[in-house]
Design a protein around this motif. Structure first.
Motif, mmCIF file in Angstrom:
data_model
loop_
_atom_site.group_PDB
_atom_site.id
_atom_site.type_symbol
_atom_site.label_atom_id
_atom_site.label_comp_id
_atom_site.label_asym_id
_atom_site.label_seq_id
_atom_site.Cartn_x
_atom_site.Cartn_y
_atom_site.Cartn_z
ATOM 1 N N PHE A 159 0.847 -1.198 0.000
ATOM 2 C CA PHE A 159 0.000 0.000 0.000
ATOM 3 C C PHE A 159 0.885 1.253 0.000
ATOM 4 N N PRO A 160 1.300 1.718 -1.179
ATOM 5 C CA PRO A 160 2.226 2.856 -1.270
ATOM 6 C C PRO A 160 1.726 4.141 -0.610
ATOM 7 N N PHE A 161 0.412 4.294 -0.443
ATOM 8 C CA PHE A 161 -0.092 5.525 0.173
ATOM 9 C C PHE A 161 0.363 5.657 1.628
ATOM 10 N N LEU A 162 0.831 4.571 2.242
ATOM 11 C CA LEU A 162 1.328 4.653 3.614
ATOM 12 C C LEU A 162 2.593 5.505 3.719
ATOM 13 N N GLU A 163 3.201 5.809 2.576
ATOM 14 C CA GLU A 163 4.383 6.670 2.561
ATOM 15 C C GLU A 163 4.024 8.154 2.501
ATOM 16 N N LYS A 164 2.757 8.476 2.283
ATOM 17 C CA LYS A 164 2.387 9.871 2.038
ATOM 18 C C LYS A 164 2.324 10.751 3.285
ATOM 19 N N PRO A 165 1.864 10.251 4.433
ATOM 20 C CA PRO A 165 1.879 11.104 5.624
ATOM 21 C C PRO A 165 3.302 11.478 6.037
ATOM 22 N N ARG A 166 3.417 12.434 6.938
ATOM 23 C CA ARG A 166 4.723 12.929 7.363
ATOM 24 C C ARG A 166 5.531 11.865 8.083
ATOM 25 N N GLY A 167 4.874 10.918 8.688
ATOM 26 C CA GLY A 167 5.595 9.863 9.384
ATOM 27 C C GLY A 167 4.645 8.941 10.118
ATOM 28 N N VAL A 168 5.207 7.942 10.801
ATOM 29 C CA VAL A 168 4.393 6.937 11.474
ATOM 30 C C VAL A 168 5.121 6.432 12.707
ATOM 31 N N THR A 169 4.363 6.153 13.745
ATOM 32 C CA THR A 169 4.864 5.413 14.902
ATOM 33 C C THR A 169 4.278 4.013 14.826
ATOM 34 N N VAL A 170 5.151 3.015 14.756
ATOM 35 C CA VAL A 170 4.748 1.613 14.659
ATOM 36 C C VAL A 170 5.032 0.948 16.010
ATOM 37 N N SER A 171 4.011 0.387 16.616
ATOM 38 C CA SER A 171 4.157 -0.168 17.962
ATOM 39 C C SER A 171 5.281 -1.192 18.050
ATOM 40 N N GLY A 172 5.377 -2.056 17.042
ATOM 41 C CA GLY A 172 6.384 -3.101 17.066
ATOM 42 C C GLY A 172 7.807 -2.576 17.006
ATOM 43 N N GLU A 173 7.963 -1.341 16.562
ATOM 44 C CA GLU A 173 9.293 -0.727 16.479
ATOM 45 C C GLU A 173 9.657 0.020 17.759
ATOM 46 N N VAL A 174 8.654 0.427 18.536
ATOM 47 C CA VAL A 174 8.924 1.228 19.736
ATOM 48 C C VAL A 174 8.640 0.471 21.033
ATOM 49 N N GLY A 175 8.055 -0.732 20.938
ATOM 50 C CA GLY A 175 7.829 -1.546 22.121
ATOM 51 C C GLY A 175 6.697 -1.092 23.008
ATOM 52 N N LEU A 176 5.775 -0.323 22.452
ATOM 53 C CA LEU A 176 4.585 0.145 23.172
ATOM 54 C C LEU A 176 3.376 -0.060 22.279
ATOM 55 N N ILE A 177 2.219 -0.335 22.882
ATOM 56 C CA ILE A 177 1.009 -0.508 22.093
ATOM 57 C C ILE A 177 -0.119 0.367 22.641
ATOM 58 N N LYS A 178 -0.970 0.808 21.731
ATOM 59 C CA LYS A 178 -2.201 1.475 22.159
ATOM 60 C C LYS A 178 -3.041 0.465 22.945
ATOM 61 N N PRO A 179 -3.753 0.882 23.976
ATOM 62 C CA PRO A 179 -4.023 2.266 24.392
ATOM 63 C C PRO A 179 -3.102 2.807 25.486
ATOM 64 N N ASP A 180 -1.918 2.261 25.638
ATOM 65 C CA ASP A 180 -0.961 2.774 26.610
ATOM 66 C C ASP A 180 -0.684 4.253 26.311
ATOM 67 N N GLU A 181 -0.913 5.107 27.288
ATOM 68 C CA GLU A 181 -0.732 6.554 27.075
ATOM 69 C C GLU A 181 0.670 6.898 26.589
ATOM 70 N N ARG A 182 1.645 6.064 26.949
ATOM 71 C CA ARG A 182 3.032 6.382 26.598
ATOM 72 C C ARG A 182 3.258 6.415 25.093
ATOM 73 N N ILE A 183 2.518 5.605 24.342
ATOM 74 C CA ILE A 183 2.745 5.605 22.890
ATOM 75 C C ILE A 183 2.194 6.875 22.258
ATOM 76 N N TYR A 184 1.115 7.424 22.828
ATOM 77 C CA TYR A 184 0.584 8.699 22.320
ATOM 78 C C TYR A 184 1.558 9.836 22.646
ATOM 79 N N ARG A 185 2.089 9.806 23.865
ATOM 80 C CA ARG A 185 3.053 10.850 24.249
ATOM 81 C C ARG A 185 4.310 10.756 23.391
ATOM 82 N N LEU A 186 4.772 9.522 23.142
ATOM 83 C CA LEU A 186 5.952 9.336 22.300
ATOM 84 C C LEU A 186 5.703 9.861 20.895
ATOM 85 N N HIS A 187 4.529 9.561 20.349
ATOM 86 C CA HIS A 187 4.213 10.036 19.002
ATOM 87 C C HIS A 187 4.203 11.565 18.961
#
Length: 202
Positions: free
Chosen positions: A124-152
């Motif tokens: 899905f090439p359109f995933l490259e269009k936004p300015r960026g992405v936080t991927v849980s598997g790359e940062v070791g946090l998952i929603k709905p943990d508040e820390r992942i929103y703060r990190l983003h």
């Protein structure tokens, strides 16, 4: 009215379809047997740990040790993952791309295993269009943990009170609100367009 300067999209079931039943309806044709497999072997709780950063090799080894007679289908979960994401939601993608074209600041925040997200980017090439992405598997946090929103927010310089999050999960929406964000529960592209117009975002 709250001024929205940043729009953050979830991905699975907001921008792309996800359904493990798609390959497994073929691999385990009996519906009762398939439900048992998902309820007892490749469960949601097991799968979410890959979103948290556990490797598929570790995940498969764990289940195969517990359910050795199901080894083939345990491996089939990752092997046939691409069949679980057969298409994008064109309406949602069009909204996201339209916001980007308007000059809106758009990023993505997703619970996704790191390697399958790499695969999704190829599909899905359109995933490259936004300015960026936080991927849980790359940062070791998952929603709905508040820390992942703060990190983003910290990663992309977002002002929480001026940020709008769009997710199909009510608990993830509540997690965003707990982190000081505005949030919408996604139920379809038409409703999303109405909600965004109501917020004067589009």
């Amino acid at each position: 009215m709250t001024q929205i300067d940043h729009i953050v999209f979830d991905i699975g079931k907001v921008l792309i379809h996800y359904d493990p039943d798609l390959p497994f309806s073929r691999l385990i044709p009996d519906e009762a047997e398939r439900r048992w497999f998902f309820d007892n072997v490749c469960t949601s709780d097991w799968n979410i740990e890959q979103d948290r950063g556990r490797t598929w090799q570790e995940a498969e080894a764990l289940l195969i040790a517990e359910h050795p007679t199901h080894e083939e289908n345990i491996r089939n979960f990752r092997r046939h993952w691409h069949e679980m994401v057969p298409h994008a939601y064109d309406g949602s993608v069009a909204i996201m791309e339209g916001l980007i074209t308007q000059g809106r600041d758009v990023t993505m925040l997703t619970n996704f295993a790191a390697d399958t997200f790499t695969e999704a980017r190829g599909l899905f090439p359109f995933l490259e269009k936004p300015r960026g992405v936080t991927v849980s598997g790359e940062v070791g946090l998952i929603k709905p943990d508040e820390r992942i929103y703060r990190l983003h927010a910290e990663t992309f310089g977002l002002i929480p009170a001026a940020t709008l999050f769009i997710d199909d999960s009510a608990k993830n929406v509540e997690g965003a609100k707990a982190a000081g964000w505005n949030a919408l529960l996604f139920t379809g592209a038409d409703r999303l367009a109405e909600d965004l117009k109501g917020l004067e975002v589009m």
